[in-house]
Design a protein around this motif. Structure first.
Motif, PDB file in Angstrom:
ATOM      1  N   ASP A  28       2.693  61.253  26.943  1.00  0.00           N
ATOM      2  CA  ASP A  28       3.130  61.311  25.547  1.00  0.00           C
ATOM      3  C   ASP A  28       3.210  59.889  25.000  1.00  0.00           C
ATOM      4  O   ASP A  28       3.590  58.957  25.727  1.00  0.00           O
ATOM      5  CB  ASP A  28       4.513  61.969  25.438  1.00  0.00           C
ATOM      6  CG  ASP A  28       4.453  63.475  25.615  1.00  0.00           C
ATOM      7  OD1 ASP A  28       3.343  64.019  25.687  1.00  0.00           O
ATOM      8  OD2 ASP A  28       5.520  64.105  25.695  1.00  0.00           O
ATOM      9  N   PRO A  29       2.895  59.684  23.733  1.00  0.00           N
ATOM     10  CA  PRO A  29       2.932  58.331  23.173  1.00  0.00           C
ATOM     11  C   PRO A  29       4.335  57.742  23.211  1.00  0.00           C
ATOM     12  O   PRO A  29       5.327  58.451  23.060  1.00  0.00           O
ATOM     13  CB  PRO A  29       2.441  58.523  21.735  1.00  0.00           C
ATOM     14  CG  PRO A  29       2.671  59.974  21.438  1.00  0.00           C
ATOM     15  CD  PRO A  29       2.486  60.684  22.735  1.00  0.00           C
ATOM     16  N   VAL A  30       4.407  56.450  23.437  1.00  0.00           N
ATOM     17  CA  VAL A  30       5.677  55.748  23.570  1.00  0.00           C
ATOM     18  C   VAL A  30       6.172  55.215  22.234  1.00  0.00           C
ATOM     19  O   VAL A  30       7.377  55.243  21.940  1.00  0.00           O
ATOM     20  CB  VAL A  30       5.520  54.582  24.583  1.00  0.00           C
ATOM     21  CG1 VAL A  30       6.712  53.645  24.534  1.00  0.00           C
ATOM     22  CG2 VAL A  30       5.328  55.128  25.983  1.00  0.00           C
ATOM     23  N   VAL A  34      10.157  54.721  20.607  1.00  0.00           N
ATOM     24  CA  VAL A  34      10.704  53.366  20.659  1.00  0.00           C
ATOM     25  C   VAL A  34      10.912  52.813  19.252  1.00  0.00           C
ATOM     26  O   VAL A  34      11.913  52.138  18.978  1.00  0.00           O
ATOM     27  CB  VAL A  34       9.788  52.457  21.499  1.00  0.00           C
ATOM     28  CG1 VAL A  34      10.221  50.998  21.392  1.00  0.00           C
ATOM     29  CG2 VAL A  34       9.803  52.898  22.960  1.00  0.00           C
ATOM     30  N   ASP A  35       9.990  53.103  18.355  1.00  0.00           N
ATOM     31  CA  ASP A  35      10.149  52.648  16.969  1.00  0.00           C
ATOM     32  C   ASP A  35      11.401  53.246  16.330  1.00  0.00           C
ATOM     33  O   ASP A  35      12.106  52.572  15.574  1.00  0.00           O
ATOM     34  CB  ASP A  35       8.924  53.023  16.129  1.00  0.00           C
ATOM     35  CG  ASP A  35       7.733  52.116  16.401  1.00  0.00           C
ATOM     36  OD1 ASP A  35       7.935  51.017  16.966  1.00  0.00           O
ATOM     37  OD2 ASP A  35       6.602  52.513  16.057  1.00  0.00           O
ATOM     38  N   HIS A  61       8.788  52.948  28.292  1.00  0.00           N
ATOM     39  CA  HIS A  61       9.630  52.791  27.109  1.00  0.00           C
ATOM     40  C   HIS A  61      10.408  51.480  27.158  1.00  0.00           C
ATOM     41  O   HIS A  61      10.586  50.806  26.134  1.00  0.00           O
ATOM     42  CB  HIS A  61      10.580  53.976  26.980  1.00  0.00           C
ATOM     43  CG  HIS A  61       9.887  55.267  26.674  1.00  0.00           C
ATOM     44  ND1 HIS A  61       9.230  55.995  27.640  1.00  0.00           N
ATOM     45  CD2 HIS A  61       9.738  55.965  25.514  1.00  0.00           C
ATOM     46  CE1 HIS A  61       8.696  57.080  27.094  1.00  0.00           C
ATOM     47  NE2 HIS A  61       8.987  57.083  25.808  1.00  0.00           N
ATOM     48  N   ALA A  62      10.863  51.114  28.350  1.00  0.00           N
ATOM     49  CA  ALA A  62      11.570  49.843  28.497  1.00  0.00           C
ATOM     50  C   ALA A  62      10.669  48.678  28.124  1.00  0.00           C
ATOM     51  O   ALA A  62      11.091  47.743  27.424  1.00  0.00           O
ATOM     52  CB  ALA A  62      12.073  49.696  29.926  1.00  0.00           C
ATOM     53  N   GLY A 238       8.016  61.802  19.129  1.00  0.00           N
ATOM     54  CA  GLY A 238       6.985  61.401  20.073  1.00  0.00           C
ATOM     55  C   GLY A 238       6.688  62.420  21.149  1.00  0.00           C
ATOM     56  O   GLY A 238       6.221  62.065  22.227  1.00  0.00           O
ATOM     57  N   ARG A 239       6.957  63.686  20.867  1.00  0.00           N
ATOM     58  CA  ARG A 239       6.673  64.753  21.832  1.00  0.00           C
ATOM     59  C   ARG A 239       5.589  65.671  21.295  1.00  0.00           C
ATOM     60  O   ARG A 239       5.533  65.946  20.099  1.00  0.00           O
ATOM     61  CB  ARG A 239       7.937  65.565  22.109  1.00  0.00           C
ATOM     62  CG  ARG A 239       9.032  64.788  22.817  1.00  0.00           C
ATOM     63  CD  ARG A 239       8.650  64.484  24.252  1.00  0.00           C
ATOM     64  NE  ARG A 239       9.779  63.948  25.015  1.00  0.00           N
ATOM     65  CZ  ARG A 239       9.725  63.706  26.324  1.00  0.00           C
ATOM     66  NH1 ARG A 239       8.608  63.939  26.982  1.00  0.00           N
ATOM     67  NH2 ARG A 239      10.785  63.217  26.954  1.00  0.00           N
ATOM     68  N   ARG A 240       4.748  66.169  22.206  1.00  0.00           N
ATOM     69  CA  ARG A 240       3.663  67.053  21.784  1.00  0.00           C
ATOM     70  C   ARG A 240       4.112  68.508  21.670  1.00  0.00           C
ATOM     71  O   ARG A 240       3.368  69.349  21.183  1.00  0.00           O
ATOM     72  CB  ARG A 240       2.495  66.938  22.765  1.00  0.00           C
ATOM     73  CG  ARG A 240       1.814  65.570  22.742  1.00  0.00           C
ATOM     74  CD  ARG A 240       0.518  65.599  23.542  1.00  0.00           C
ATOM     75  NE  ARG A 240      -0.210  64.359  23.400  1.00  0.00           N
ATOM     76  CZ  ARG A 240      -0.138  63.335  24.251  1.00  0.00           C
ATOM     77  NH1 ARG A 240       0.660  63.440  25.312  1.00  0.00           N
ATOM     78  NH2 ARG A 240      -0.833  62.239  24.072  1.00  0.00           N
TER      79      ARG A 240
END
Length: 250
Positions: A28-30, A34-35, A61-62, A238-240
């Motif tokens: 999944d995109p980070v 994070v944004d 993510h960190a 950010g979840r599909r």
């Protein structure tokens, strides 16, 4: 004593034997998550922030938070995942720990925790983990959670086996099979992993475990009981899939 969730983190092949395939299977995109965290910290006047990434996984993510100027420490119950995260985030302090018994001497501007709280099955473990996360915050700090939502998770638990195959390089591949069912408020997951390498016999491993998704009312009650008076809950970021919640508490 090790909690049941930490035991799962240490035993589950996804987090141990096949940790090197984690980023290939969970992609999944980070940036969007994070944004959202970064924007909220900035609006609260906490940039750069000291952040504890609780249940850091492989550190994707960190690393993205560090790239945005924040200072991040890493915690995970899986030694294999934590090692990958430490390699990805060499400036971060890495701590192997059980979130249900977490003792962090430092106080943080923010604590982030994605997915891990679903692994706490009992009320006692859930309350203990949330309390320890809250206690890691300095006054006015923000707790960011990503958790499964109960009703949507129940709808997705259709008993159908889903399969993914990923290329590990040098001709090796891992085929991952997962089947989820719903019983008595918990998500029961059966996994199988088939590893294929050129010139070697195939390797198969399997694992079964349970997760307990969250209701909004339970989240609010536990967060309030942990001393966090303001709780904001919205759709996952950010979840599909639509079975996640994005939670900000302070």
């Amino acid at each position: 004593m090790t909690s049941a969730s930490a035991k799962t983190s240490r035993e589950r092949p996804f987090y141990s034997l096949h940790a090197d395939a984690y980023d290939l299977l969970i992609n999944d995109p980070v940036d969007s998550w994070v944004d959202a965290v970064h924007a909220r910290l900035s609006s609260a006047g906490r940039w750069p922030a000291s952040v504890l990434d609780a249940g850091c996984g492989t550190g994707r993510h960190a690393a993205a938070l560090i790239a945005r100027g924040h200072r991040v420490d890493l915690v995970d119950a899986s030694a294999e995942l934590l090692s990958l995260a430490a390699q990805r985030c060499p400036s971060a302090r890495a701590l192997l720990a059980d979130l249900c018994t977490l003792q962090i001497p430092s106080a943080y501007d923010a604590v982030t925790c994605r997915g891990v709280l679903n692994d706490m099955i009992t009320d006692q473990d859930r309350m203990s983990a949330v309390q320890h996360l809250a206690e890691s915050l300095r006054p006015g700090g923000l707790l960011f959670l990503d958790v499964r939502e109960a009703q949507a998770s129940r709808q997705r638990a259709d008993g159908v086996t889903r399969t993914r195959r990923v290329d590990l390089g040098d001709g090796a591949s891992l085929t991952f099979h997962a089947r989820s069912t719903w019983r008595h408020g918990t998500l029961h997951v059966e996994e199988r992993y088939d590893l294929a390498r050129p010139g070697a016999a195939g390797q198969r491993s399997s694992y079964a475990f349970a997760m307990r998704p969250w209701t909004e009312s339970e989240l609010r009650a536990m967060l309030h009981a942990s001393g966090l008076s303001s709780v904001e809950i919205s759709a996952g970021v950010g979840r599909r899939t639509a079975d996640r919640l994005f939670v900000v508490a302070f």
